[in-house]
Design an enzyme around this catalytic site. Structure first.
Site, PDB file in Angstrom:
ATOM      1  N   SER A 165      48.473  90.088  -5.952  1.00 15.81           N
ATOM      2  CA  SER A 165      47.523  90.438  -7.008  1.00 15.81           C
ATOM      3  C   SER A 165      48.312  91.028  -8.146  1.00 15.81           C
ATOM      4  CB  SER A 165      46.507  91.461  -6.494  1.00 15.81           C
ATOM      5  OG  SER A 165      45.809  92.080  -7.560  1.00 15.81           O
ATOM      6  N   TYR A 190      43.695  98.489  -0.967  1.00 13.88           N
ATOM      7  CA  TYR A 190      43.949  97.180  -1.565  1.00 13.88           C
ATOM      8  C   TYR A 190      45.272  97.165  -2.318  1.00 13.88           C
ATOM      9  CZ  TYR A 190      43.216  92.948  -4.359  1.00 13.88           C
ATOM     10  OH  TYR A 190      43.357  91.721  -4.940  1.00 13.88           O
ATOM     11  N   LYS A 193      48.710  94.908  -1.485  1.00  7.99           N
ATOM     12  CA  LYS A 193      49.260  93.880  -2.366  1.00  7.99           C
ATOM     13  C   LYS A 193      50.711  94.179  -2.744  1.00  7.99           C
ATOM     14  CE  LYS A 193      45.665  91.330  -2.164  1.00  7.99           C
ATOM     15  NZ  LYS A 193      45.736  90.051  -1.414  1.00  7.99           N
TER      16      LYS A 193
END
Length: 283
Positions: free
Chosen positions: A147, A160, A164
């Site tokens: 990401s 999250y 990533k």
């Protein structure tokens, strides 16, 4: 000028998280470009529907229900792909989820689920398919979806964001390992920015926290208003993969800006600073 898709056309692509969002977009584009597609997802109804639509368009699709947190399930996915198509040219480890909340308020199960899908799923998917690709001796591609967040930081998205960063770091190491082996396997890190998916709609959150709910609303609005469609993202991503790029971005200018800001932050050993969008949530 050589067609970027030449090395992929006629081959087989395995895509995890293919039931929706970026995974679905990549699958549709890969099929449209002449690839066989293996659709892996926990949502059997979604991949069955997608497979039917792809086959109605004249391509070949194989839906395989797969939970990427289960290593045995990933082995079965590889077995199904190789048994059905003979070999795999492209693996896209795309399956991933979001969650929103303060680190100490996100429960154990949610932390473990996110890290297992976002990190372990990529690691084990890569190693299982890499072994078979290396044994074949033929050119192949492994692309891990990180990401733009892999270059940044954001409060209330700690699981999250750290996942990533981990995916990017693993992908860098895997790229170097393939170089060390002299293997014909190209590895790439995919860094999507704004793509109009349901990732924030589906993300669990503490609904009692006004700040967190404002953040969810802001992110959903940004993706819906400014984001590429999943198919548009799939076009850009497959172009980057086929071109042999390590850094594959849906928004190259944003990636460069984020990378430069990250480099400056590390070079000066600055303290973490709230991004403007985070400041706006508390103003």
């Amino acid at each position: 000028m050589r067609d970027k898709a030449e090395d992929l056309k006629g081959g087989t692509a395995v895509i995890t998280g293919a039931g929706s969002g970026i995974g679905e977009g990549i699958a549709r584009v890969a099929a449209a470009r002449g690839m066989n597609v293996v659709l892996a997802d926990v949502a059997d109804d979604r991949i069955a529907k997608l497979a039917a639509e792809i086959e109605a368009g004249g391509a070949t699709a194989l839906p395989v229900v797969t939970n990427v947190t289960d290593v045995a399930a990933l082995e079965r996915l590889a077995d199904a792909a190789y048994d059905h198509f003979g070999e795999v040219r492209l693996l896209v480890n795309n399956a991933g989820i979001e969650t929103i909340g303060f680190s100490w308020e996100i429960d154990d199960a949610t932390w473990d689920k996110l890290l297992s899908i976002n990190v372990r799923g990529v690691v084990h998917g890569s190693r299982i398919f890499a072994r078979r690709m290396l044994e074949s001796g033929k050119p192949g591609y492994i692309s891990n979806v990180a990401s733009i967040g892999a270059l940044g930081m954001m409060p209330t998205q700690a699981p999250y964001m750290m996942s990533k960063h981990a995916v990017l770091s693993f992908t860098e190491c895997l790229y170097l390992e393939m170089q060390l082996k002299g293997a014909p396997i190209h590895v790439s890190a995919v860094l999507p920015a704004q793509v109009a998916t349901r990732i924030f709609e589906d993300a669990p959150a503490d609904r009692q926290c006004e700040f967190v709910e404002r953040q969810r609303g802001m992110m959903m609005s940004m993706l819906s208003q400014m984001g590429l469609s999943p198919v548009e993202a799939g076009e850009v991503i497959l172009d980057g993969i086929a071109s042999g790029e390590f850094w594959v971005s849906t928004h190259p200018e944003t990636t460069v800006q984020m990378a430069c800001a990250r480099a400056q932050y590390l070079r000066t050993l600055a303290n973490p600073v709230l991004a403007e969008q985070a400041k706006a949530l508390v103003s």
